[in-house]
Design an enzyme around this catalytic site. Structure first.
Site: not given
Ligand code: FE
Ligand code: PHE
Length: 271
Positions: A136, A141, A182, A201
């Protein structure tokens, strides 16, 4: 001094990472030698599945920067990514044992350091994991930290977090993070695309966010976001949409102090 572990939300499960390894700022060096062949294989399979799914669903800046993660058949070394990332935007990633408290988290962002959990999920969690793991952190990110406007926004968020902490408004600001960094969507010339790491993700959420007729998709409204609770263990019911990272930067630039004050008297909104 050992730091205290952090658990997700009101979860009663014990924290996953080894917090004894962390320094006072919660960072720990990525122990690359400790990954097993199974760990590398999990990363390779996650990457292959997700790299195919993001085509036509992730925003352009993400697709462009994804190759900068480097190796896709093994868990990359953070130092190797940092050589490219620091040259591009002055950001670097640092290892952490898992979730960390608000103040250390905001402090890292304010100094252009992004914390990435260094352990990877087990094969049994291949399709879904609640806590952020290394896949993730890296896949979700890192690519957007290569975008100059988004990179500046992340630092501004860290500074804003330290201020929100002093004003007792962390909960409001964390909702902004949740619905943008997010789970944010962006309207591009080619169509609706994802830029939020939690979407990018996740195999299921990516299709849900872009293609499903079920969720609500509304233009980004800072006060509404700050009033809206969120769910950490199911697909989102509402997504907030921007037209550009500049819009995100500009809408979050004003002083939030009067907004926090106004929100104090207002009821929360359901997800
Ligand atoms: Fe995160
Ligand atoms: N402008 C916000 C404040 O005054 C800080 C901030 C910037 C928050 C960017 C989030 C993102 O508190």
């Amino acid at each position: 001094m050992a730091v205290q572990p952090v658990v997700y939300g009101s979860s009663e499960r014990p924290p996953r990472g080894d917090y004894a390894r962390a320094a006072d700022d919660y960072t720990c060096p990525q122990d690359h030698a400790a990954y097993t062949e199974q760990d590398h294989d999990t990363y390779r399979r996650l990457y292959a599945r997700q790299a195919a799914l993001v085509q036509g669903r992730a925003c352009e800046a993400f697709i462009r920067a994804l190759p900068a993660l480097g190796e896709c058949d093994r868990i990359p070394r953070f130092e190797a990514i940092n050589e490219r990332l620091s040259r591009a935007t002055g950001w670097e990633i640092v290892g952490v044992p898992g979730l960390i408290p608000e103040v250390p988290f905001f402090s890292l962002l304010a100094s252009r350091r992004f914390p990435v959990t260094d352990w990877i999920r087990t094969p049994a969690e291949f399709d879904y994991i609640v806590e952020p793991d290394v896949f993730h952190g890296l896949f979700g990110h890192v690519p957007l930290l290569f975008d100059p406007v988004f990179a500046d926004h992340m630092q501004a968020y860290g500074l804003g977090g330290l201020k929100a902490q002093r004003l007792g408004a962390c909960e409001h600001l964390s909702r902004l993070y949740w619905y943008t960094v997010e789970f944010g969507l962006i309207r591009e010339p080619a169509g609706l695309r994802a830029y939020g790491a939690g979407i990018l993700s996740s195999p299921g959420e990516l299709r849900h966010a872009i293609e499903s007729p079920e969720p609500l998709r509304v233009p980004l409204d800072i006060e509404r976001v700050m009033r809206t609770r969120y769910k950490i263990d199911t697909f989102q019911h509402t997504y907030f949409v921007i037209d550009s990272f500049q819009e995100l930067f500009d809408k979050t630039a004003p002083d939030f102090t009067p907004i926090y004050e106004r929100l104090r008297g207002q009821p929360e909104l359901q997800p």
